[in-house]
Write a protein that holds these residues in place. Structure first.
Motif, mmCIF file in Angstrom:
data_model
loop_
_atom_site.group_PDB
_atom_site.id
_atom_site.type_symbol
_atom_site.label_atom_id
_atom_site.label_comp_id
_atom_site.label_asym_id
_atom_site.label_seq_id
_atom_site.Cartn_x
_atom_site.Cartn_y
_atom_site.Cartn_z
ATOM 1 N N ALA A 1 0.908 -1.269 -0.296
ATOM 2 C CA ALA A 1 -0.410 0.373 -0.097
ATOM 3 C C ALA A 1 0.589 1.063 -0.425
ATOM 4 C CB ALA A 1 -1.299 -0.146 1.003
ATOM 5 N N SER A 2 2.117 1.523 0.331
ATOM 6 C CA SER A 2 2.798 1.918 0.213
ATOM 7 C C SER A 2 3.771 2.269 -0.626
ATOM 8 C CB SER A 2 4.494 2.188 2.018
ATOM 9 O OG SER A 2 4.721 1.470 1.394
ATOM 10 N N GLY A 3 3.243 1.755 -1.855
ATOM 11 C CA GLY A 3 3.848 1.565 -3.081
ATOM 12 C C GLY A 3 5.457 1.082 -3.099
ATOM 13 N N ALA A 4 6.034 0.546 -1.660
ATOM 14 C CA ALA A 4 7.305 -0.422 -2.189
ATOM 15 C C ALA A 4 6.870 -1.626 -2.576
ATOM 16 C CB ALA A 4 7.889 -0.464 -0.713
ATOM 17 N N PHE A 5 7.717 -1.884 -3.842
ATOM 18 C CA PHE A 5 8.360 -3.275 -4.138
ATOM 19 C C PHE A 5 8.575 -4.284 -3.099
ATOM 20 C CE2 PHE A 5 7.516 -0.555 -8.104
ATOM 21 C CZ PHE A 5 6.182 -1.138 -8.395
ATOM 22 N N HIS A 6 7.673 -5.582 -3.098
ATOM 23 C CA HIS A 6 9.138 -6.477 -2.736
ATOM 24 C C HIS A 6 7.936 -8.292 -2.867
ATOM 25 C CE1 HIS A 6 4.463 -6.020 -1.404
ATOM 26 N NE2 HIS A 6 4.188 -7.700 -0.837
ATOM 27 N N LEU A 7 8.972 -9.283 -2.702
ATOM 28 C CA LEU A 7 8.680 -10.594 -3.141
ATOM 29 C C LEU A 7 8.060 -11.214 -1.472
ATOM 30 C CD1 LEU A 7 12.434 -12.359 -4.177
ATOM 31 C CD2 LEU A 7 10.240 -11.299 -5.608
ATOM 32 N N ALA A 8 6.705 -11.714 -2.224
ATOM 33 C CA ALA A 8 6.142 -12.083 -1.023
ATOM 34 C C ALA A 8 6.030 -13.858 -1.165
ATOM 35 C CB ALA A 8 4.811 -11.775 -1.579
ATOM 36 N N PHE A 9 6.319 -14.404 -0.008
ATOM 37 C CA PHE A 9 6.709 -16.096 0.384
ATOM 38 C C PHE A 9 5.634 -16.394 1.133
ATOM 39 C CE2 PHE A 9 10.727 -13.797 -0.461
ATOM 40 C CZ PHE A 9 11.747 -14.908 -1.190
ATOM 41 N N ASP A 10 5.361 -16.931 0.771
ATOM 42 C CA ASP A 10 3.666 -18.064 0.945
ATOM 43 C C ASP A 10 3.748 -18.468 2.250
ATOM 44 O OD1 ASP A 10 4.810 -20.272 0.677
ATOM 45 O OD2 ASP A 10 3.662 -20.725 -1.409
ATOM 46 N N GLY A 11 4.476 -18.975 3.007
ATOM 47 C CA GLY A 11 5.247 -19.750 4.372
ATOM 48 C C GLY A 11 4.373 -21.136 3.986
ATOM 49 N N VAL A 12 5.155 -21.358 3.014
ATOM 50 C CA VAL A 12 4.873 -23.236 2.803
ATOM 51 C C VAL A 12 5.987 -23.416 2.055
ATOM 52 C CG1 VAL A 12 3.305 -24.863 1.379
ATOM 53 C CG2 VAL A 12 2.216 -22.360 2.425
ATOM 54 N N ASP A 13 6.305 -23.236 1.089
ATOM 55 C CA ASP A 13 7.314 -23.654 0.069
ATOM 56 C C ASP A 13 8.183 -22.829 -0.536
ATOM 57 O OD1 ASP A 13 5.139 -23.003 -1.773
ATOM 58 O OD2 ASP A 13 5.418 -25.191 -2.335
ATOM 59 N N ASP A 14 7.859 -21.599 -0.562
ATOM 60 C CA ASP A 14 8.570 -20.965 -1.092
ATOM 61 C C ASP A 14 10.129 -20.576 -0.371
ATOM 62 O OD1 ASP A 14 6.747 -19.910 -2.815
ATOM 63 O OD2 ASP A 14 6.389 -17.923 -2.586
ATOM 64 N N PHE A 15 11.112 -19.935 -1.922
ATOM 65 C CA PHE A 15 12.112 -20.109 -1.514
ATOM 66 C C PHE A 15 13.495 -19.974 -2.593
ATOM 67 C CE2 PHE A 15 12.745 -24.070 -2.471
ATOM 68 C CZ PHE A 15 14.436 -24.550 -2.607
ATOM 69 N N LEU A 16 14.862 -19.222 -2.284
ATOM 70 C CA LEU A 16 15.221 -18.750 -3.230
ATOM 71 C C LEU A 16 16.212 -19.825 -2.587
ATOM 72 C CD1 LEU A 16 14.797 -15.135 -4.088
ATOM 73 C CD2 LEU A 16 13.872 -17.085 -5.634
ATOM 74 N N THR A 17 17.169 -19.571 -3.942
ATOM 75 C CA THR A 17 19.174 -20.314 -2.644
ATOM 76 C C THR A 17 20.187 -19.461 -3.927
ATOM 77 O OG1 THR A 17 19.788 -21.658 -2.616
ATOM 78 C CG2 THR A 17 18.206 -22.634 -4.311
ATOM 79 N N ALA A 18 21.124 -19.655 -3.616
ATOM 80 C CA ALA A 18 22.215 -19.844 -4.263
ATOM 81 C C ALA A 18 22.997 -20.493 -4.069
ATOM 82 C CB ALA A 18 22.977 -18.426 -3.881
#
Length: 218
Positions: A38-55
């Motif tokens: 709502a403030s206009g800030a962009f982000h990644l939304a993680f679902d608390g189930v199985d979302d993740f990123l890795t290096a």
């Protein structure tokens, strides 16, 4: 393929440092979504189930010091990993992690050489849902482990961290522990990880930058 609209899944975030530590996810169902709050800030939304990123290999072996700064919004009070070096920063030597939250603590930063130290805050003002800039600094040699929220120190410990540098061949996980557990439910607005000692002015500048990306005042 670059994202072009809100709600699209994100399978790769490029490392801006030039070191090639790109965060990726190849499973469509486990990709966080590109969103705007709502403030206009962009982000990644993680679902608390199985979302993740890795290096896959995140080499931190050149230093026994680290600064980790993230713009976060946590939605759930269930223990979760926001960012973690190795499959478990609490048991693997040369690892670190930010938990949002961590059991009874609202936030925890863990740093480990051959021994574990953890700086936490137990303060109702940071209970979920909460949006803020979370900074952890670790120093294995000097036994320093510090947690700051919004640029203010909220937890510190001088517990013995043993010896050594951070790991050379560990994966970095964002949003979930080792693709198995402690999934983060919330938003990631930005993440900076720096190997080496950061001065107070450098940390302050970093936190202000992260606050601007998170859409909050600092």
């Amino acid at each position: 393929t670059p994202v072009t609209a809100l709600g699209q899944p994100v399978g790769r975030i490029n490392d801006k440092s030039g070191r090639g530590n790109h965060l990726t996810q190849t499973t469509a169902a486990s990709m966080p979504l590109w969103q705007q709050d709502a403030s206009g800030a962009f982000h990644l939304a993680f679902d608390g189930v199985d979302d993740f990123l890795t290096a896959g290999t995140f080499n931190m072996s050149a230093s026994d010091k680290v600064t980790v700064c993230a713009g976060l919004r946590k939605i759930s009070a269930t223990t979760a990993v926001a960012v973690e070096l190795s499959a478990a920063s609490t048991t693997n030597d040369g690892a670190f992690g930010i938990f949002a939250p961590d059991s009874a603590a609202q936030y925890t930063f863990a740093s480990r050489g051959t021994l574990l130290a953890a700086a936490s805050t137990v303060d109702a003002q940071f209970a979920a849902p909460h949006t803020g800039v979370v900074t952890g600094t670790g120093d294995i040699a000097a036994d320093g482990c510090r947690l700051a929220i919004g640029g203010i120190q909220r937890g510190i410990t001088g517990s013995d961290q043993g010896t050594g540098n951070y790991g050379a061949a560990y994966p970095l996980f964002v949003g979930r522990r080792d693709d198995t557990t402690l999934a983060f439910n919330g938003n990631l607005y930005g993440l900076v990880i720096r190997g080496g000692e950061s001065t107070t002015p450098q940390i302050t500048s970093l936190e202000r930058y992260m606050a601007s990306r998170t859409g909050i005042a600092l």
